[in-house]
Each structure stands twice: as C-alpha cells, then as structure tokens.
Design a protein around this motif. Structure first.
Motif, PDB file in Angstrom:
ATOM      1  N   TRP A   1       0.826  -1.203   0.000  1.00  0.00           N
ATOM      2  CA  TRP A   1       0.000   0.000   0.000  1.00  0.00           C
ATOM      3  C   TRP A   1       0.859   1.250   0.000  1.00  0.00           C
ATOM      4  O   TRP A   1       1.875   1.318   0.688  1.00  0.00           O
ATOM      5  CB  TRP A   1      -0.929  -0.006   1.209  1.00  0.00           C
ATOM      6  CG  TRP A   1      -1.835  -1.189   1.200  1.00  0.00           C
ATOM      7  CD1 TRP A   1      -2.845  -1.453   0.325  1.00  0.00           C
ATOM      8  CD2 TRP A   1      -1.800  -2.288   2.116  1.00  0.00           C
ATOM      9  NE1 TRP A   1      -3.444  -2.640   0.626  1.00  0.00           N
ATOM     10  CE2 TRP A   1      -2.825  -3.188   1.722  1.00  0.00           C
ATOM     11  CE3 TRP A   1      -1.012  -2.599   3.224  1.00  0.00           C
ATOM     12  CZ2 TRP A   1      -3.086  -4.371   2.398  1.00  0.00           C
ATOM     13  CZ3 TRP A   1      -1.259  -3.785   3.898  1.00  0.00           C
ATOM     14  CH2 TRP A   1      -2.289  -4.651   3.490  1.00  0.00           C
ATOM     15  N   SER A   2       0.404   2.219  -0.739  1.00  0.00           N
ATOM     16  CA  SER A   2       1.130   3.483  -0.766  1.00  0.00           C
ATOM     17  C   SER A   2       0.685   4.415   0.342  1.00  0.00           C
ATOM     18  O   SER A   2       1.434   5.292   0.748  1.00  0.00           O
ATOM     19  CB  SER A   2       0.940   4.177  -2.113  1.00  0.00           C
ATOM     20  OG  SER A   2       1.451   3.380  -3.136  1.00  0.00           O
ATOM     21  N   VAL A   3      -0.534   4.245   0.808  1.00  0.00           N
ATOM     22  CA  VAL A   3      -1.042   5.006   1.955  1.00  0.00           C
ATOM     23  C   VAL A   3      -1.695   4.014   2.892  1.00  0.00           C
ATOM     24  O   VAL A   3      -2.510   3.215   2.458  1.00  0.00           O
ATOM     25  CB  VAL A   3      -2.080   6.068   1.540  1.00  0.00           C
ATOM     26  CG1 VAL A   3      -2.618   6.817   2.748  1.00  0.00           C
ATOM     27  CG2 VAL A   3      -1.522   7.007   0.515  1.00  0.00           C
ATOM     28  N   GLN A   4      -1.320   4.058   4.155  1.00  0.00           N
ATOM     29  CA  GLN A   4      -1.857   3.053   5.062  1.00  0.00           C
ATOM     30  C   GLN A   4      -1.802   3.520   6.504  1.00  0.00           C
ATOM     31  O   GLN A   4      -1.004   4.375   6.877  1.00  0.00           O
ATOM     32  CB  GLN A   4      -1.067   1.754   4.928  1.00  0.00           C
ATOM     33  CG  GLN A   4       0.388   1.867   5.345  1.00  0.00           C
ATOM     34  CD  GLN A   4       0.989   0.507   5.661  1.00  0.00           C
ATOM     35  OE1 GLN A   4       1.386  -0.207   4.753  1.00  0.00           O
ATOM     36  NE2 GLN A   4       1.043   0.167   6.945  1.00  0.00           N
ATOM     37  N   GLU A   5      -2.673   2.932   7.286  1.00  0.00           N
ATOM     38  CA  GLU A   5      -2.606   3.102   8.737  1.00  0.00           C
ATOM     39  C   GLU A   5      -1.330   2.415   9.236  1.00  0.00           C
ATOM     40  O   GLU A   5      -0.904   1.395   8.701  1.00  0.00           O
ATOM     41  CB  GLU A   5      -3.840   2.465   9.365  1.00  0.00           C
ATOM     42  CG  GLU A   5      -3.963   2.622  10.854  1.00  0.00           C
ATOM     43  CD  GLU A   5      -5.284   2.089  11.366  1.00  0.00           C
ATOM     44  OE1 GLU A   5      -5.429   1.993  12.602  1.00  0.00           O
ATOM     45  OE2 GLU A   5      -6.169   1.766  10.545  1.00  0.00           O
ATOM     46  N   ILE A   6      -0.734   2.998  10.284  1.00  0.00           N
ATOM     47  CA  ILE A   6       0.521   2.447  10.786  1.00  0.00           C
ATOM     48  C   ILE A   6       0.620   2.706  12.284  1.00  0.00           C
ATOM     49  O   ILE A   6       0.078   3.696  12.793  1.00  0.00           O
ATOM     50  CB  ILE A   6       1.716   3.086  10.039  1.00  0.00           C
ATOM     51  CG1 ILE A   6       2.992   2.252  10.167  1.00  0.00           C
ATOM     52  CG2 ILE A   6       1.952   4.520  10.499  1.00  0.00           C
ATOM     53  CD1 ILE A   6       4.076   2.635   9.179  1.00  0.00           C
TER      54      ILE A   6
ATOM     55  N   ILE B   1       2.167   7.645   4.046  1.00  0.00           N
ATOM     56  CA  ILE B   1       2.142   7.605   2.581  1.00  0.00           C
ATOM     57  C   ILE B   1       3.554   7.359   2.077  1.00  0.00           C
ATOM     58  O   ILE B   1       4.511   7.948   2.575  1.00  0.00           O
ATOM     59  CB  ILE B   1       1.603   8.921   1.984  1.00  0.00           C
ATOM     60  CG1 ILE B   1       0.262   9.312   2.615  1.00  0.00           C
ATOM     61  CG2 ILE B   1       1.459   8.788   0.471  1.00  0.00           C
ATOM     62  CD1 ILE B   1      -0.314  10.613   2.060  1.00  0.00           C
ATOM     63  N   ARG B   2       3.664   6.502   1.069  1.00  0.00           N
ATOM     64  CA  ARG B   2       4.969   6.237   0.479  1.00  0.00           C
ATOM     65  C   ARG B   2       5.515   7.494  -0.183  1.00  0.00           C
ATOM     66  O   ARG B   2       4.830   8.170  -0.934  1.00  0.00           O
ATOM     67  CB  ARG B   2       4.875   5.117  -0.560  1.00  0.00           C
ATOM     68  CG  ARG B   2       5.283   3.789  -0.017  1.00  0.00           C
ATOM     69  CD  ARG B   2       5.387   2.666  -1.021  1.00  0.00           C
ATOM     70  NE  ARG B   2       5.429   3.020  -2.409  1.00  0.00           N
ATOM     71  CZ  ARG B   2       4.721   2.383  -3.344  1.00  0.00           C
ATOM     72  NH1 ARG B   2       3.910   1.401  -3.007  1.00  0.00           N
ATOM     73  NH2 ARG B   2       4.823   2.740  -4.605  1.00  0.00           N
ATOM     74  N   ARG B   3       6.777   7.781   0.109  1.00  0.00           N
ATOM     75  CA  ARG B   3       7.380   9.005  -0.404  1.00  0.00           C
ATOM     76  C   ARG B   3       7.487   9.000  -1.932  1.00  0.00           C
ATOM     77  O   ARG B   3       7.342  10.045  -2.564  1.00  0.00           O
ATOM     78  CB  ARG B   3       8.773   9.197   0.205  1.00  0.00           C
ATOM     79  CG  ARG B   3       8.772   9.501   1.704  1.00  0.00           C
ATOM     80  CD  ARG B   3      10.197   9.647   2.208  1.00  0.00           C
ATOM     81  NE  ARG B   3      10.266   9.773   3.654  1.00  0.00           N
ATOM     82  CZ  ARG B   3      10.246  10.917   4.331  1.00  0.00           C
ATOM     83  NH1 ARG B   3      10.123  12.054   3.670  1.00  0.00           N
ATOM     84  NH2 ARG B   3      10.341  10.944   5.643  1.00  0.00           N
ATOM     85  N   ASP B   4       7.745   7.843  -2.531  1.00  0.00           N
ATOM     86  CA  ASP B   4       7.882   7.819  -3.977  1.00  0.00           C
ATOM     87  C   ASP B   4       6.563   8.141  -4.675  1.00  0.00           C
ATOM     88  O   ASP B   4       6.549   8.718  -5.767  1.00  0.00           O
ATOM     89  CB  ASP B   4       8.439   6.473  -4.450  1.00  0.00           C
ATOM     90  CG  ASP B   4       7.512   5.313  -4.160  1.00  0.00           C
ATOM     91  OD1 ASP B   4       6.942   5.269  -3.058  1.00  0.00           O
ATOM     92  OD2 ASP B   4       7.369   4.434  -5.029  1.00  0.00           O
ATOM     93  N   VAL B   5       5.447   7.807  -4.027  1.00  0.00           N
ATOM     94  CA  VAL B   5       4.146   8.134  -4.594  1.00  0.00           C
ATOM     95  C   VAL B   5       3.902   9.641  -4.544  1.00  0.00           C
ATOM     96  O   VAL B   5       3.383  10.239  -5.484  1.00  0.00           O
ATOM     97  CB  VAL B   5       3.033   7.373  -3.849  1.00  0.00           C
ATOM     98  CG1 VAL B   5       1.661   7.770  -4.372  1.00  0.00           C
ATOM     99  CG2 VAL B   5       3.233   5.878  -3.972  1.00  0.00           C
ATOM    100  N   VAL B   6       4.311  10.249  -3.432  1.00  0.00           N
ATOM    101  CA  VAL B   6       4.116  11.693  -3.289  1.00  0.00           C
ATOM    102  C   VAL B   6       4.984  12.459  -4.284  1.00  0.00           C
ATOM    103  O   VAL B   6       4.602  13.548  -4.731  1.00  0.00           O
ATOM    104  CB  VAL B   6       4.383  12.129  -1.835  1.00  0.00           C
ATOM    105  CG1 VAL B   6       4.318  13.647  -1.688  1.00  0.00           C
ATOM    106  CG2 VAL B   6       3.375  11.464  -0.900  1.00  0.00           C
TER     107      VAL B   6
END
Length: 377
Positions: free
Chosen positions: A94-99, A272-277
């Motif tokens: 997931w590129s954005v997820q609860e953590i 959120i995954r930094r590469d996605v942003v």
C-alpha cells in the motif's frame, strides 16, 4: 494513458477487541499494474487502494461517500500487525496506510527507515490507564505498589506500552527500571509482535518469557504480578478472580488525566509512500482532507444514532459528557491540536531508551501537512 492499480486480496483482520475489523485508508499506485477485472479506472484519475480498519470515523472513505480529491478509491482491510509488517519489512503493498505510530518512530530513528512519511491523521487513539492488569493477591493498590513487581507484556515497545510507562513515570513517579519485565513472544489475542514492537532498552531488567506462553498465561499462573497490554488479557476476559484492572474506575482516572494534561494518547497514524508523493505532490493534503471529511460524517451520524439507533441506553449521555470535556472536535487531526501528545510520545520513547534520538514533528510529517487545519464543525 490512464493510470491503474493492482487490486490486492483482502487480509483477514485480527481479533483485536478494542477495534472493529474493517478497511481504513491507504493507497496503491502502479502505472503498469492491472486493476480489478470488475472495476475499471475512470479516465484521467489514478486508482487508489486504501488499507486499514473500518472505524466509524473513516466509513465515509470505505463506502465511497467521501472521495480523495483527484483519485478513484478502493479499500482493502488489514490488521495493524499486517500493516506494520507490510510497510516496514514487507512488500509495501500500500502506498497510503494506517501504521503504528511508535513502531514507525523507532524504524525512522533507529533503522533510518525513510520509505514512508506521515500525515497528521490519527485513526486510533486511546487512553491507556485501562490497560494495566494486576494480580489481586500481590498487594497492588496504587501505581506506587508496582515498584519491585514483575510485569509481563508482549511487544515492549508498542505504542500503548510506551504511553503506559510514560504516564507512570510523569504522573506517578514510577520508572520503567523500578519494575522487572518479562517480554513474551506471543500475545493472547494471537497477534504477531513485530521487530519494531520488540525494541529493548539497556539498564532495565528484562528477560524473555517462557516458550509457548503468552502474557495471560503468566498472569493466570501467578508467575508475574501484572500485565501491561493494549488488549484485555484472556485471563481477565475469562473472569479469573485473581485478575483485575489496577484502575477500577478507569473512566474517571482517564478523564482526570485529560483534564490535567490535555493529552489524548495517539496509537496509530496514516503514512504515505514518499515515492508516490513525488509523483502526486497533492496527495498528502488530499488524504488529510478526505479523512477529515469522513470523520465529520461520523460526528453527524453519532448525534443521530445516539437518539434511537444505538442499543446502549445511555449512549447519548456519554456523548454529551465527552463533548463537554473534550469539545466538539474531540478526535482532532492536524499538528496544532496534537502537538502536545506527539511531543510527549517523542520524549517518552527517547527517555525510555527506545529511540536513539528525540524525534521532531517536522522530521516525520510531510511539510505540506504541517499547517493544515480542519474545517469547523
């Protein structure tokens, strides 16, 4: 060419008693991935796959009433054990997820983990005075009586345990080194303890638990005097007469703690995954706004449901008292209303010998989210 996402199978949620299973928010973006055969992307909008728990405060995202601006959305469900492992040691599905907030902090501070950053959305927060369980035959009446006692816990560095040790030290003067610790390799809810929930400090008496036994087994047998755990240990659930909470009227104690400190402890955040942003710079703000809108739907529904939809006879009274104590936006997102809670956890982690450095908000959160504020109710 329209962007698409790879639809991953849902993950069976853990039997965690303090949260309902479901799907929260997360994002998967892959240009060359194949979207679900039953659902095609709309032209010019990338597909976002969201993952986490279906709390009432995110149902608007789960059922599609609230969009993430500029994206289509899909929802996977996963428990926090799976979510943490996926982000910090797995496939990063997931590129954005609860953590888990504290496990993420430790990965960032101790392991140079930089693949994800946070937005100031906190899907799970909980007061933790309720999470101390004691043997009734060991003379433990107050927090001070924990000194010299043996405490069992799965996952020494979990968010919940770090908060418990923090308030014991700062509110009651009981230090982690005042107790003896047994860390079990399993939990009575069958959850798996991750690497970043098992960080151990120096200069604190800690030993591993017996093979095959969880924290509840040790409490029931009397091998330990107390258990600190986010969940109710099975011995307590089963009604063992020798097991009780340290704080019997924990509701009053926790309300007094909030009145004194202004802190509503944070357990989970959204990452959120930094590469996605890098590809979608607008994403952190869009995610923040979507979660906020979904939460505002929860507030509205809560007002309606307490009148006739909930089975609890005094749910309306509980809501009134919560609003009186904590205000209309009693579950706030954004940095400003949460700075004190965040900085308290940063301090606790460092002074408990878990984090190698005392972290700052500016390190962990996307710069575009630092000044975000929610719309008024």
């Amino acid at each position: 060419m329209s962007q698409s996402v790879n639809s991953k199978p849902s993950v069976k949620a853990s039997r965690r008693q303090f949260i309902a299973a479901g799907a929260l928010a997360s994002v998967v973006l892959a240009e060359d991935a194949v979207w679900s055969q039953t659902k095609a992307p709309t032209a010019n909008k990338p597909m976002l796959s969201l993952a986490g728990y279906a709390y009432d405060r995110v149902l608007g995202l789960v059922d599609g009433r609230v969009p993430v601006k500029g994206f289509q959305t899909n929802f996977d469900q996963a428990d926090i054990y799976t979510l943490n492992a996926n982000a910090m040691g797995g496939k990063q599905t997931w590129s954005v997820q609860e953590i888990g907030l504290h496990p993420y902090m430790l990965a960032y501070a101790n392991d140079m983990f930089r693949d994800y950053a946070l937005v100031p959305v906190f899907p799970l927060r909980m007061f933790r005075h309720r999470s101390i369980f004691i043997r009734t035959d060991r003379g433990i009446k107050t927090p001070a009586d924990l000194r010299g006692k043996t405490v069992a816990t799965p996952g020494y560095s979990q968010s919940s345990l770090t908060w418990i040790r923090g308030f014991l030290q700062h509110e009651y003067g009981v230090l982690p080194e005042d107790m003896k610790w047994i860390v079990t390799t399993k939990s009575s809810d069958q959850g798996a303890v991750s690497k970043n929930e098992s960080v151990l400090p120096q200069d604190v008496p800690i030993v591993p638990g017996p093979a095959g036994q969880d924290e509840s087994d040790l409490l029931r047998s009397g091998d330990v005097d107390a258990v600190f755990h986010a969940l109710e240990p099975k011995a307590y659930i089963d009604g063992d007469p020798n097991v009780e909470r340290l704080f019997g009227d924990y509701r009053k104690i926790e309300r007094d703690y909030f009145t004194k400190t202004g802190i509503f402890p944070i357990m989970h955040a959204v990452a959120i995954r930094r590469d996605v942003v890098k590809r979608f710079p607008q994403l952190p703000v869009a995610v923040f706004n979507a979660y906020s809108q979904a939460k505002h739907l929860m507030y509205s529904n809560l007002q309606k449901q307490t009148a006739f939809m909930m089975s609890l006879p005094w749910a309306g009274k509980e809501l009134e008292e919560t609003l009186d104590l904590m205000g209309e936006n009693f579950w706030p997102y954004g940095i400003k209303p949460n700075r004190k809670a965040l900085e308290a956890l940063f301090l606790y982690s460092f002074e408990q010998g878990l984090s190698k450095k005392q972290l700052t908000i500016e390190e962990l959160f996307f710069p575009t989210t630092l000044e975000l504020e929610e719309a008024k109710l």
